[in-house]
Design an enzyme around this catalytic site. Structure first.
Site, short mmCIF file in Angstrom:
data_model
loop_
_atom_site.label_atom_id
_atom_site.label_comp_id
_atom_site.label_asym_id
_atom_site.label_seq_id
_atom_site.Cartn_x
_atom_site.Cartn_y
_atom_site.Cartn_z
N GLY A 259 -43.74 -46.89 87.92
CA GLY A 259 -44.60 -47.41 86.86
C GLY A 259 -44.18 -46.77 85.57
O GLY A 259 -43.00 -46.42 85.40
N CYS A 262 -41.51 -47.25 80.92
CA CYS A 262 -40.11 -47.68 80.81
C CYS A 262 -39.65 -48.64 81.91
O CYS A 262 -39.29 -49.77 81.62
CB CYS A 262 -39.20 -46.46 80.76
SG CYS A 262 -39.41 -45.54 79.24
P1 NAD Z 1 -44.85 -44.42 72.08
O1 NAD Z 1 -45.75 -45.61 72.09
O2 NAD Z 1 -45.29 -43.17 72.74
O3 NAD Z 1 -44.45 -44.05 70.59
C1 NAD Z 1 -44.08 -44.98 69.64
C2 NAD Z 1 -44.63 -44.52 68.30
O4 NAD Z 1 -44.10 -45.37 67.29
C3 NAD Z 1 -46.14 -44.59 68.19
O5 NAD Z 1 -46.65 -43.34 67.78
C4 NAD Z 1 -46.39 -45.67 67.14
O6 NAD Z 1 -47.54 -45.44 66.36
C5 NAD Z 1 -45.12 -45.59 66.33
N1 NAD Z 1 -44.76 -46.78 65.56
C6 NAD Z 1 -44.77 -48.07 65.97
N2 NAD Z 1 -44.28 -48.86 65.01
C7 NAD Z 1 -43.96 -48.05 63.97
C8 NAD Z 1 -43.38 -48.27 62.70
N3 NAD Z 1 -43.02 -49.50 62.30
N4 NAD Z 1 -43.18 -47.22 61.89
C9 NAD Z 1 -43.51 -45.95 62.28
N5 NAD Z 1 -44.05 -45.69 63.47
C10 NAD Z 1 -44.26 -46.73 64.32
O7 NAD Z 1 -43.48 -44.93 72.73
P2 NAD Z 1 -42.40 -44.06 73.53
O8 NAD Z 1 -42.81 -43.92 74.93
O9 NAD Z 1 -42.05 -42.84 72.73
O10 NAD Z 1 -41.16 -45.05 73.51
C11 NAD Z 1 -40.43 -45.33 72.33
C12 NAD Z 1 -39.14 -46.04 72.73
O11 NAD Z 1 -38.33 -45.15 73.50
C13 NAD Z 1 -39.35 -47.28 73.61
O12 NAD Z 1 -38.39 -48.23 73.29
C14 NAD Z 1 -39.11 -46.75 75.01
O13 NAD Z 1 -38.68 -47.73 75.89
C15 NAD Z 1 -38.03 -45.73 74.77
N6 NAD Z 1 -37.98 -44.64 75.75
C16 NAD Z 1 -39.14 -44.09 76.20
C17 NAD Z 1 -39.07 -43.04 77.11
C18 NAD Z 1 -40.34 -42.43 77.64
O14 NAD Z 1 -40.26 -41.72 78.65
N7 NAD Z 1 -41.48 -42.64 77.03
C19 NAD Z 1 -37.84 -42.56 77.56
C20 NAD Z 1 -36.68 -43.14 77.06
C21 NAD Z 1 -36.76 -44.19 76.15
#
Ligand code: NAD
Length: 461
Positions: A259, A262
């Site tokens: 889950g 990602c």
């Molecule tokens: P998240 O939702 O925790 O964080 C995203 C942040 O971006 C939020 O705080 C949101 O308010 C902010 N945001 C959204 N639009 C914005 C904008 N236009 N300007 C400024 N801030 C903005 O997401 P996450 O889990 O950190 O994931 C981010 C990316 O990284 C995704 O594409 C995800 O697939 C990838 N990723 C995540 C992980 C993980 O374990 N969470 C690992 C590798 C890659």
């Protein structure tokens, strides 16, 4: 040392990236559109639970290497790099929704006052780097230059800092050599292999990696179902497989399935991308389908044992999609709890850190102080998240307080025979067998000629 702006700097990836780059000596400004997150972060209050991150953020705020703002203008002022780490959630058809990426690209172009290397860390469909470049180009103030580099992130929640600082590899996608070299410089002290490729290939490396890992888990879950029917133990099967160097031990844990934020969205997005480009992603679809079945199997097992779920109370241990995080996005617990409630069961639950987040999406659940309270009076207990503390519970005490001693071990954290000896009606995932006593003499084990699987399990976990 470099000046770095992290867009989406209040999220799991953005905040970890910002804090780690600051800790490596850079000057980092995290920009986020979520005002509440930024206000909290300015006071040193983190919006997420991630081991070690609080201390790292506090340390770097103190020495003024890490700051937070909602203003792109302030964040980008003087920055050499703008890392984009915004969320890319699933759209209605399974595609990656790029609205936050678009907003980030437009806002960067509108607010940059010097030339910039835009580094994309978000997981985005193949071709997005080129699309971001077009958007920025369309809004760019005259006289400024930029390059887009793809730098997908592979960190795992729960061990994000360690993963960021000790990555297996760093992937950089760019055909602009100078920009690629500059981004590589930021990571040099980590001494990790750096793979330099083009934008699209870098974007695909991320999707292919996540889809492959999800595939391993779905594969082992399918084998687990067969084990259950044929009387083999998936835990030992997986260990036996993992010793093959071509296979390895990781991501071979049978259970209620993957889950999180990602795997589900990335496998769906890759399948969607494939389908709209004329491919037939049958393996990816099966990977998703098998995963969905794992949740249903838990409920089916309870139905088999209890006859009906109507009017029963089920204790659920663990809510987060995996241990050491409070992330509830696509957590198996959510679907399992809804399935249970749909059949008329009431649910009591405990999770060490995810209950606050869970309350927002599942108000109709009784939240308990600890695992013992969740078990008390329950007709069955289901382990959904393999938090370490659940591995060391006083199981006799737990059983004594339950209305019925039914234990569904959705993460295979207990020894079936021990649980049966304690009087539980125990079901693991793929553990349909009579366990043989270890019998190899110590000198054979010491000579390394053979391996007792139970001991191997301890070594590996
Ligand atoms: P998240 O939702 O925790 O964080 C995203 C942040 O971006 C939020 O705080 C949101 O308010 C902010 N945001 C959204 N639009 C914005 C904008 N236009 N300007 C400024 N801030 C903005 O997401 P996450 O889990 O950190 O994931 C981010 C990316 O990284 C995704 O594409 C995800 O697939 C990838 N990723 C995540 C992980 C993980 O374990 N969470 C690992 C590798 C890659």
């Amino acid at each position: 040392m470099s000046k770095i702006c992290v867009i989406g700097g209040g999220g799991y990836v953005g905040l970890t990236t910002g804090a780690c780059f600051a800790d490596l000596g850079n000057e980092v400004v995290c920009v986020d559109i979520d005002e509440a997150k930024v206000a909290g972060l300015k006071r040193g209050k983190l919006p997420i639970y991630e081991p070690g991150l609080q201390e790292m953020v506090e340390r770097n705020i103190k020495v003024e290497r890490l700051t937070f703002t909602t203003s792109y203008k302030d964040g980008l002022r003087g920055a050499e790099f703008a890392f984009i780490a915004v969320d890319t959630p699933s759209g209605s058809e399974g595609e990656a929704d790029l609205k936050y990426m678009r907003m980030a690209a437009e806002m960067i172009a509108a607010n940059m006052t010097n030339s910039l290397i835009i580094v994309n860390k978000s997981t985005v469909p193949i071709g997005t780097g080129d699309w971001v470049a077009e958007i920025v180009e369309g809004h760019l103030p005259a006289g400024l230059e930029f390059t887009v580099v793809s730098n997908p992130e592979f960190l795992r929640e729960g061990s994000a800092i360690n993963d960021f600082l000790h990555p297996d590899r760093i992937v950089l996608g760019s055909t602009n050599r100078r920009a690629g070299e500059k981004v590589a410089q930021l990571y040099l002290s980590l001494r990790a292999p750096i793979i330099v490729t083009d934008l699209r290939t870098a974007e695909m490396i991320k999707y292919a990696s996540n889809a492959y890992l999800a595939n391993r888990i779905s594969f082992v879950n399918e084998i687990a179902s067969i084990c259950e029917q044929l009387g083999a133990d998936i835990k030992e099967v997986a260990i036996g497989m993992g010793y093959d160097k071509r296979i390895g031990h990781s991501y071979l844990d049978a259970g209620v399935g993957w889950g999180g934020s990602c795997f589900p969205k990335d496998v769906k997005a890759l399948a969607h991308m494939a389908a709209i480009h004329g491919c037939h992603p049958q393996l990816l679809r099966a990977v998703i389908e098998i995963n969905r079945d794992q949740r249903r199997r838990v409920v089916q097992a309870l139905r088999d044992i209890l006859g009906t779920l109507h009017g029963k109370t089920v204790g659920v241990l663990g809510l987060a999609f995996k241990p050491n995080t409070d992330d509830m996005r696509e957590a198996p617990a959510v679907e399992i709890i809804h399935l249970l409630q749909n059949e008329g069961a009431s649910v009591k639950t405990f999770d060490p850190v995810a209950m606050e987040r869970a309350k927002e999406i599942m108000p109709e659940v009784t939240y308990c102080e600890d695992a013992y309270e969740a078990a008390e009076g329950s007709d069955a207990l289901v382990v959904v998240t393999d938090w370490n503390e659940f591995k060391h519970l006083d199981m006799a005490r737990l059983k004594a307080s339950m209305a019925e001693p039914v234990l569904i071990d959705g993460r295979n954290i207990y020894e079936p025979t021990k649980m049966q000896e304690l009087g539980f009606v125990y079901r693991g995932i793929g553990r349909g067998y009579e366990k043989a006593e270890p019998y190899l003499p110590a000198e054979i084990l010491a000579a390394g000629e053979s391996i007792e699987l139970e001991e191997a399990a301890d070594d590996i976990s």
